[in-house]
Design a protein around this motif. Structure first.
Motif, PDB file in Angstrom:
ATOM      1  N   ASP A  16      75.117  90.289  -0.579  1.00 60.40           N
ATOM      2  CA  ASP A  16      73.727  90.200  -0.154  1.00 60.40           C
ATOM      3  C   ASP A  16      73.150  91.595   0.016  1.00 60.40           C
ATOM      4  O   ASP A  16      73.849  92.533   0.399  1.00 60.40           O
ATOM      5  N   PHE A  17      71.850  91.717  -0.253  1.00 59.14           N
ATOM      6  CA  PHE A  17      71.172  92.986  -0.042  1.00 59.14           C
ATOM      7  C   PHE A  17      70.945  93.187   1.448  1.00 59.14           C
ATOM      8  O   PHE A  17      70.558  92.256   2.150  1.00 59.14           O
ATOM      9  N   LYS A  18      71.173  94.396   1.922  1.00 56.66           N
ATOM     10  CA  LYS A  18      70.972  94.732   3.332  1.00 56.66           C
ATOM     11  C   LYS A  18      69.501  95.048   3.610  1.00 56.66           C
ATOM     12  O   LYS A  18      69.009  94.821   4.714  1.00 56.66           O
ATOM     13  N   ALA A  38      62.934  99.336  -5.387  1.00 54.98           N
ATOM     14  CA  ALA A  38      63.723  98.475  -6.269  1.00 54.98           C
ATOM     15  C   ALA A  38      65.151  98.441  -5.736  1.00 54.98           C
ATOM     16  O   ALA A  38      65.541  99.281  -4.925  1.00 54.98           O
ATOM     17  N   ARG A  39      65.930  97.489  -6.198  1.00 56.30           N
ATOM     18  CA  ARG A  39      67.330  97.404  -5.783  1.00 56.30           C
ATOM     19  C   ARG A  39      68.142  96.781  -6.910  1.00 56.30           C
ATOM     20  O   ARG A  39      67.603  96.062  -7.745  1.00 56.30           O
ATOM     21  N   SER A  40      69.443  97.095  -6.922  1.00 54.35           N
ATOM     22  CA  SER A  40      70.295  96.574  -7.990  1.00 54.35           C
ATOM     23  C   SER A  40      71.685  96.263  -7.461  1.00 54.35           C
ATOM     24  O   SER A  40      72.155  96.878  -6.506  1.00 54.35           O
ATOM     25  N   GLN A  41      72.321  95.288  -8.102  1.00 59.00           N
ATOM     26  CA  GLN A  41      73.688  94.907  -7.772  1.00 59.00           C
ATOM     27  C   GLN A  41      74.570  95.260  -8.945  1.00 59.00           C
ATOM     28  O   GLN A  41      74.136  95.226 -10.099  1.00 59.00           O
ATOM     29  N   ASN A  47      75.720  97.934  -3.512  1.00 60.49           N
ATOM     30  CA  ASN A  47      74.323  97.753  -3.893  1.00 60.49           C
ATOM     31  C   ASN A  47      73.612  99.105  -3.909  1.00 60.49           C
ATOM     32  O   ASN A  47      73.935 100.004  -3.129  1.00 60.49           O
ATOM     33  N   GLN A  48      72.633  99.237  -4.800  1.00 62.04           N
ATOM     34  CA  GLN A  48      71.860 100.471  -4.953  1.00 62.04           C
ATOM     35  C   GLN A  48      70.387 100.183  -4.662  1.00 62.04           C
ATOM     36  O   GLN A  48      69.899  99.087  -4.941  1.00 62.04           O
ATOM     37  N   TYR A  49      69.695 101.191  -4.112  1.00 61.14           N
ATOM     38  CA  TYR A  49      68.279 101.060  -3.770  1.00 61.14           C
ATOM     39  C   TYR A  49      67.510 102.254  -4.323  1.00 61.14           C
ATOM     40  O   TYR A  49      67.936 103.395  -4.169  1.00 61.14           O
TER      41      TYR A  49
END
Length: 97
Positions: A16-18, A38-41, A47-49
């Motif tokens: 899950d995204f934090k 933006a965010r990516s898995q 996870n990256q933001y």
């Protein structure tokens, strides 16, 4: 008899995204903060933001950060409440303290 294999059974469980899109976050290593754009898995790694922020040299910049490099900005008046970037309010909207 041939069995079909679903993608769910071979891929790891999604993390899950934090942080939410539009949420303000602090960079752990500095006093800089910015907005999640933006965010990516990824299958491997965290996870990256993509953060839009004002760097120490006062220039607006944007860059990808790992989840562990960020911490949520919280409202001093309501501890534990996340802060989100500004949005344009409708003309008849009223902001209350």
């Amino acid at each position: 008899m041939k069995q079909e294999q679903s993608c769910d059974s071979i891929l790891p469980v999604a993390k899950d995204f934090k942080f939410c899109l539009g949420q303000l976050v602090n960079l752990r290593i500095s006093d800089e903060f910015g907005e999640v754009q933006a965010r990516s898995q990824h299958v491997t790694g965290e996870n990256q933001y993509f953060i839009y922020y004002q760097a120490a040299n006062k220039c607006a910049t944007e860059r990808w950060f790992s989840e562990s490099q960020l911490v949520a900005v919280e409202d001093d008046r309501s501890l534990g409440m996340s802060v989100f970037g500004c949005v344009e309010l409708p003309e008849d909207a009223v902001v209350e303290e």
